[in-house]
Enzyme design. Structure first.
Site, PDB file in Angstrom:
ATOM      1  N   GLY A  63       0.110   1.433   0.213  1.00 15.50           N
ATOM      2  CA  GLY A  63       0.600   0.129  -0.246  1.00 15.50           C
ATOM      3  C   GLY A  63      -0.444  -0.967  -0.115  1.00 15.50           C
ATOM      4  O   GLY A  63      -1.552  -0.752   0.383  1.00 15.50           O
ATOM      5  N   CYS A  64      -0.048  -2.160  -0.558  1.00 15.51           N
ATOM      6  CA  CYS A  64      -0.900  -3.332  -0.412  1.00 15.51           C
ATOM      7  C   CYS A  64      -0.738  -3.868   1.008  1.00 15.51           C
ATOM      8  O   CYS A  64       0.372  -3.863   1.514  1.00 15.51           O
ATOM      9  CB  CYS A  64      -0.495  -4.415  -1.407  1.00 15.51           C
ATOM     10  N   PRO A  65      -1.770  -4.359   1.696  1.00 17.92           N
ATOM     11  CA  PRO A  65      -3.121  -4.496   1.156  1.00 17.92           C
ATOM     12  C   PRO A  65      -4.075  -3.378   1.568  1.00 17.92           C
ATOM     13  O   PRO A  65      -5.253  -3.478   1.305  1.00 17.92           O
ATOM     14  CB  PRO A  65      -3.589  -5.801   1.811  1.00 17.92           C
ATOM     15  N   MET A  66      -3.544  -2.284   2.210  1.00 13.75           N
ATOM     16  CA  MET A  66      -4.493  -1.267   2.686  1.00 13.75           C
ATOM     17  C   MET A  66      -5.202  -0.562   1.525  1.00 13.75           C
ATOM     18  O   MET A  66      -6.334  -0.100   1.681  1.00 13.75           O
ATOM     19  CB  MET A  66      -3.777  -0.245   3.586  1.00 13.75           C
TER      20      MET A  66
END
Lengths: 91, 268
Positions: free
Chosen positions: A17-20
Site C-alpha cells: 500500500g501507500c506510502p511504502m
C-alpha cells in the site's frame, strides 16, 4: 513502444500500500544510474494513481503504464539525470 | 541493492519519502556521528530526535545526575531516573526508541584539556550547555577542529540559536566576543525557564543537525534566530563573519583553549 525500452531493474509492489510502495520505488531508483529504467508493479487504485505522480514530482519520467492480466499495473520510470547532489558529511 | 532491511525501510519511510532526504540522505544519517553537549533541556529533545532519525552514532557529554528539578523540561529523564547519571538515563531512552543506533556516553565535564579529543570523533556538535564558559569553549574548539555545530541557549521565555560552519560562516565569538560578566545574566536557577521552550529550541538544533548531514535545505548560518515565547515572536538577525574575530578572524588571538572561571548555572 514499451518493448523498445530496456528495463534495468524491477520492483514488485503488488499488495504493497501507500506510502511504502513509493518508498520501494525510491529505493529502486536510488540504485540506478541516471537514464536507467525501473519497472514498478503497482496495484490498481490509489497505488497506480499516486506513485507515478510522486516519482514525476521528483523529476523522474514515467515512460509507460500498462494494465497487466492480473489487474495490477506495470509502470516504467526513467531515472532523472542530475539528481540533486548530496553534500557529504565531514569524515 | 539497498542497505536497509524491510523494518528499517518502514522505520525511516517518512524520511525516505522526502525528496530532499530520500534513500541517500537516510544512508548518510545512519553513517553520521553527532555529539550533544549537555543532556539537559536542549540536549534532551535533540537526543531523542537524533536517535529516532537513525543517526548512526550519537555521543552525549554530561557530568551531572538527574535531579527532580530537571524533570519539568528535560524530557529524556523520567521520575525513576532521579539520582542516575544523565548520560546513562539519556542513553537508555535513546536505545529504547532506536536499538539500531550507537550511543556513546561521555560522563565528563568538558574542559580545555578534553574537548578537542572528544569532539574530533564527530561530524556535528549540538551545544546544549548551561553556562557561558562551556559555550565559548565549544565554539573555540569546534572552530579549531573545523567541526560544524549548533549553538543554543534558553532563559525564561527566550531562546536563541545559530549554526556555525567554521571557515564559512560567522562563529559565536564573531557575534559575542566574550562571556558576559558573571552578574550580568541571572543564573538560570534564579530566573526560571518555561519548560516547553527547551523543546522548541533543542528541536531546532536537532533539525539543523539532520539538515547538515543530509544536505537538505539551507542551514541557519550567518544568522541568529531568537524567539520570545510570551508573544511567540521570532526574529532572524543577519550576521557576518568578523575579520577581527579573535578565534576565526584573519589574525586570531585565541589559538589555544583555556578554561574560564565562572560558576555554571544549574538549570538548562
Amino acid at each position: 513502444m514499451t518493448t523498445e525500452v530496456r528495463i534495468d531493474a524491477k520492483k514488485n509492489c503488488r499488495g504493497v500500500g501507500c506510502p511504502m510502495n513509493l518508498v520501494h520505488a525510491k529505493v529502486g531508483l536510488a540504485a540506478l544510474e541516471p537514464g536507467q529504467v525501473l519497472e514498478i508493479i503497482l496495484d490498481h487504485g490509489p497505488p497506480v494513481n499516486n506513485v507515478p505522480a510522486s516519482v514525476e514530482q521528483e523529476g523522474h519520467t514515467v515512460l509507460d503504464r500498462r494494465r497487466l492480466d492480473d489487474g495490477s499495473w506495470s509502470v516504467l520510470v526513467r531515472k532523472a539525470a542530475g539528481m540533486r547532489p548530496h553534500r557529504p558529511p565531514r569524515t | 541493492m539497498t542497505p536497509f532491511s524491510q523494518q528499517q525501510l518502514e522505520r525511516y519511510s517518512r524520511h525516505i519519502l522526502l525528496q530532499d532526504v530520500g534513500v541517500e540522505g537516510q544512508i548518510r544519517l545512519c553513517g553520521a556521528r553527532v555529539l550533544i553537549v549537555g543532556a539537559g533541556g536542549l540536549g534532551a529533545p535533540a537526543a531523542l530526535y537524533l536517535a529516532a532519525a537513525g543517526v548512526g552514532t550519537v555521543g552525549i557529554v554530561d557530568n551531572d545526575h538527574v535531579d527532580i528539578s530537571n524533570l519539568q523540561r528535560q524530557i529524556i529523564h523520567f521520575t525513576k531516573d532521579i539520582g542516575v547519571a544523565k548520560v546513562e538515563s539519556a542513553a537508555e531512552k535513546m536505545q529504547a526508541i532506536n536499538p539500531g543506533i550507537r550511543v556513546r556516553t561521555h560522563p565528563a565535564f568538558l574542559c580545555a584539556d578534553n574537548i578537542r579529543e572528544i569532539i574530533r570523533d564527530y561530524d556535528f556538535v549540538i551545544d546544549g550547555a548551561d553556562n557561558f564558559p562551556t559555550k565559548f569553549l565549544v565554539n573555540d574548539a569546534c572552530v579549531m577542529e573545523g567541526i560544524p555545530f549548533s549553538h543554543g541557549g534558553i532563559l525564561r521565555f527566550d531562546g536563541q540559536t545559530m549554526t556555525i560552519v567554521p571557515g564559512k560562516s560567522a562563529c559565536y565569538r564573531c557575534t559575542f566576543r566574550t562571556p558576559p560578566p558573571a552578574d550580568a545574566v541571572p543564573t538560570c536557577s534564579q530566573a526560571g525557564v518555561l519548560g516547553a521552550i527547551a523543546g522548541m529550541l533543542g528541536t531546532i538544533q536537532a533539525a539543523e543537525a539532520l539538515k547538515f548531514i543530509t544536505g537538505a535545505g539551507e542551514l541557519l548560518t550567518n544568522a541568529l534566530l531568537t524567539f520570545d515565547a510570551r508573544t511567540m515572536h521570532f526574529r532572524r538577525i543577519p550576521l557576518r563573519p568578523q575579520d577581527d574575530c579573535p578565534v576565526c578572524g584573519a589574525a586570531p588571538t585565541i589559538t589555544a583553549l583555556e578554561d574560564m572561571e565562572q560558576s555554571a548555572c544549574s538549570l538548562t
